[in-house]
Design a protein around this motif. Structure first.
Motif, PDB file in Angstrom:
ATOM      1  N   ALA A   1       0.841  -1.201   0.000  1.00  0.00           N
ATOM      2  CA  ALA A   1       0.000   0.000   0.000  1.00  0.00           C
ATOM      3  C   ALA A   1       0.879   1.255   0.000  1.00  0.00           C
ATOM      4  N   ASN A   2       1.936   1.253   0.780  1.00  0.00           N
ATOM      5  CA  ASN A   2       2.853   2.403   0.795  1.00  0.00           C
ATOM      6  C   ASN A   2       3.462   2.633  -0.582  1.00  0.00           C
ATOM      7  N   ASP A   3       3.841   1.555  -1.257  1.00  0.00           N
ATOM      8  CA  ASP A   3       4.421   1.683  -2.594  1.00  0.00           C
ATOM      9  C   ASP A   3       3.421   2.316  -3.557  1.00  0.00           C
ATOM     10  N   HIS A   4       2.144   1.942  -3.459  1.00  0.00           N
ATOM     11  CA  HIS A   4       1.118   2.547  -4.316  1.00  0.00           C
ATOM     12  C   HIS A   4       0.901   4.018  -3.964  1.00  0.00           C
ATOM     13  N   VAL A   5       0.787   4.301  -2.671  1.00  0.00           N
ATOM     14  CA  VAL A   5       0.490   5.670  -2.239  1.00  0.00           C
ATOM     15  C   VAL A   5       1.641   6.613  -2.589  1.00  0.00           C
ATOM     16  N   ARG A   6       2.862   6.102  -2.568  1.00  0.00           N
ATOM     17  CA  ARG A   6       4.029   6.922  -2.920  1.00  0.00           C
ATOM     18  C   ARG A   6       3.890   7.505  -4.332  1.00  0.00           C
TER      19      ARG A   6
ATOM     20  N   PRO B   1      -7.368   8.271  11.646  1.00  0.00           N
ATOM     21  CA  PRO B   1      -6.193   7.492  12.054  1.00  0.00           C
ATOM     22  C   PRO B   1      -4.896   7.905  11.368  1.00  0.00           C
ATOM     23  N   TRP B   2      -4.973   8.437  10.151  1.00  0.00           N
ATOM     24  CA  TRP B   2      -3.742   8.704   9.414  1.00  0.00           C
ATOM     25  C   TRP B   2      -3.270  10.149   9.503  1.00  0.00           C
ATOM     26  N   THR B   3      -4.004  10.999  10.201  1.00  0.00           N
ATOM     27  CA  THR B   3      -3.538  12.380  10.376  1.00  0.00           C
ATOM     28  C   THR B   3      -3.121  12.649  11.812  1.00  0.00           C
ATOM     29  N   GLN B   4      -3.263  11.671  12.686  1.00  0.00           N
ATOM     30  CA  GLN B   4      -2.802  11.844  14.055  1.00  0.00           C
ATOM     31  C   GLN B   4      -1.321  11.486  14.156  1.00  0.00           C
TER      32      GLN B   4
ATOM     33  N   SER C   1       4.070   0.734  13.688  1.00  0.00           N
ATOM     34  CA  SER C   1       5.268   0.250  13.010  1.00  0.00           C
ATOM     35  C   SER C   1       5.831   1.336  12.098  1.00  0.00           C
ATOM     36  N   ALA C   2       7.052   1.130  11.647  1.00  0.00           N
ATOM     37  CA  ALA C   2       7.679   2.084  10.720  1.00  0.00           C
ATOM     38  C   ALA C   2       6.871   2.175   9.426  1.00  0.00           C
ATOM     39  N   VAL C   3       6.309   1.063   8.965  1.00  0.00           N
ATOM     40  CA  VAL C   3       5.507   1.055   7.740  1.00  0.00           C
ATOM     41  C   VAL C   3       4.238   1.879   7.935  1.00  0.00           C
ATOM     42  N   GLU C   4       3.596   1.764   9.102  1.00  0.00           N
ATOM     43  CA  GLU C   4       2.400   2.567   9.383  1.00  0.00           C
ATOM     44  C   GLU C   4       2.728   4.049   9.478  1.00  0.00           C
ATOM     45  N   ARG C   5       3.836   4.386  10.114  1.00  0.00           N
ATOM     46  CA  ARG C   5       4.240   5.800  10.204  1.00  0.00           C
ATOM     47  C   ARG C   5       4.556   6.359   8.820  1.00  0.00           C
ATOM     48  N   GLU C   6       5.182   5.532   7.960  1.00  0.00           N
ATOM     49  CA  GLU C   6       5.460   5.976   6.599  1.00  0.00           C
ATOM     50  C   GLU C   6       4.158   6.218   5.837  1.00  0.00           C
TER      51      GLU C   6
ATOM     52  N   GLU D   1       2.639   9.503   6.858  1.00  0.00           N
ATOM     53  CA  GLU D   1       3.367  10.635   6.267  1.00  0.00           C
ATOM     54  C   GLU D   1       3.006  10.809   4.790  1.00  0.00           C
ATOM     55  N   LEU D   2       2.987   9.705   4.049  1.00  0.00           N
ATOM     56  CA  LEU D   2       2.615   9.773   2.635  1.00  0.00           C
ATOM     57  C   LEU D   2       1.172  10.250   2.472  1.00  0.00           C
ATOM     58  N   TYR D   3       0.287   9.746   3.304  1.00  0.00           N
ATOM     59  CA  TYR D   3      -1.130  10.120   3.256  1.00  0.00           C
ATOM     60  C   TYR D   3      -1.298  11.627   3.453  1.00  0.00           C
ATOM     61  N   ARG D   4      -0.656  12.157   4.470  1.00  0.00           N
ATOM     62  CA  ARG D   4      -0.798  13.590   4.781  1.00  0.00           C
ATOM     63  C   ARG D   4      -0.232  14.475   3.679  1.00  0.00           C
ATOM     64  N   LYS D   5       0.785  14.004   2.970  1.00  0.00           N
ATOM     65  CA  LYS D   5       1.409  14.801   1.898  1.00  0.00           C
ATOM     66  C   LYS D   5       0.610  14.777   0.598  1.00  0.00           C
ATOM     67  N   THR D   6      -0.286  13.811   0.451  1.00  0.00           N
ATOM     68  CA  THR D   6      -1.024  13.639  -0.800  1.00  0.00           C
ATOM     69  C   THR D   6      -2.299  14.478  -0.771  1.00  0.00           C
ATOM     70  N   PRO D   7      -2.555  15.274  -1.817  1.00  0.00           N
ATOM     71  CA  PRO D   7      -3.810  16.043  -1.851  1.00  0.00           C
ATOM     72  C   PRO D   7      -5.012  15.102  -1.759  1.00  0.00           C
ATOM     73  N   ARG D   8      -6.001  15.526  -0.956  1.00  0.00           N
ATOM     74  CA  ARG D   8      -7.187  14.707  -0.747  1.00  0.00           C
ATOM     75  C   ARG D   8      -8.419  15.519  -1.114  1.00  0.00           C
ATOM     76  N   TYR D   9      -9.330  14.871  -1.840  1.00  0.00           N
ATOM     77  CA  TYR D   9     -10.610  15.461  -2.232  1.00  0.00           C
ATOM     78  C   TYR D   9     -11.699  14.588  -1.652  1.00  0.00           C
ATOM     79  N   VAL D  10     -12.644  15.178  -0.955  1.00  0.00           N
ATOM     80  CA  VAL D  10     -13.772  14.421  -0.415  1.00  0.00           C
ATOM     81  C   VAL D  10     -15.034  14.921  -1.105  1.00  0.00           C
ATOM     82  N   PHE D  11     -15.791  13.978  -1.637  1.00  0.00           N
ATOM     83  CA  PHE D  11     -17.008  14.273  -2.386  1.00  0.00           C
ATOM     84  C   PHE D  11     -18.185  14.112  -1.436  1.00  0.00           C
TER      85      PHE D  11
END
Length: 184
Positions: A36-41, A59-62, A70-75, A78-88
C-alpha cells in the motif's frame, strides 16, 4: 495525464464491509501495508466518498510516533498527509488542511479536470462515488483478504454488466491477492 484507479480492499467474496458495517476482517498484514505504501508513494491525489474519508482521515492524520505504530504505518501516515485529498460530499462543511470538499453536482467536472492537471494515479475510494463516476474510472484495483463474510457492502454496486479485462493478478505471502482490471 492522470488516470483514475478505483481501489477498495475486500473479502474474497467481494465485500468491503460485513453486514454490520465492520471492516475488522481486513486487518492488514505487513506485506500488504508495504505494498500500500508503494502505491500511495506514486498517487497524485486521493478522491474519497465521505464515509471512506471519515474512516481514513482520523487514524492517518494523528501523530503515530508514540502509540506503537510500526515504521511502515508511520510511513503511510506521512505519505497520506502529503497527498492532496478530495472528499465528495454534500453534507460536510469543514475538513482538515490539505483536503478539498467537492459537491456531488461538481464531481464529474472536477475529476475530469484533475485527470488533465495531475500526473499519476488518482486513487478513487468509496463504492457509491465510484458508481457515480464510473465512466471516468480507468482501472479497478482490488486487494482481497483471505476471508469470506457472506454479505455486506459490495465492492462496486453496479446495476448493469461491466465487462473488464484482467491486467494483473498477484498473491502476497500473507494470502492477500491483488487484481487489477481495465476496460477492454
Amino acid at each position: 495525464m492522470g488516470q483514475v484507479f478505483y481501489w477498495m480492499n475486500t473479502s474474497i467474496d467481494g465485500y468491503i464491509a460485513d453486514s454490520d458495517g465492520d471492516m475488522a476482517f481486513m486487518d492488514p498484514p505487513e506485506d500488504f501495508r508495504q505494498e500500500a505504501n508503494d502505491h500511495v508513494r506514486r498517487t497524485g491525489a486521493f478522491l474519497f466518498g465521505r464515509r471512506l474519508y471519515e474512516a481514513m482521515e482520523q487514524p492517518w492524520t494523528q501523530d503515530l510516533g508514540g502509540d506503537g505504530a510500526s515504521a511502515v504505518e508511520r510511513e503511510f501516515a506521512e505519505l497520506y498527509r502529503k497527498t492532496p485529498r478530495y472528499v465528495f460530499s454534500d453534507t460536510l462543511q469543514t475538513v482538515r488542511d490539505g483536503v478539498t470538499i467537492v459537491r456531488r453536482e461538481d464531481a464529474a467536472s472536477v475529476v475530469t479536470r484533475l485527470k488533465r492537471e495531475i500526473d499519476g494515479p488518482l486513487q478513487l475510494g468509496g463504492p457509491e462515488l465510484a458508481v457515480s463516476l464510473l465512466d471516468l474510472v480507468d482501472e479497478f484495483w482490488m486487494y482481497a483478504f483471505p476471508v469470506m463474510v457472506g454479505g455486506g457492502r459490495p465492492y462496486l454496486p453496479v446495476r448493469e454488466n461491466l465487462r473488464l479485462r484482467l491486467a494483473e493478478h498477484r498473491s502476497l505471502a500473507s494470502g492477500v491477492t491483488f487484481r487489477r482490471y481495465v476496460r477492454p
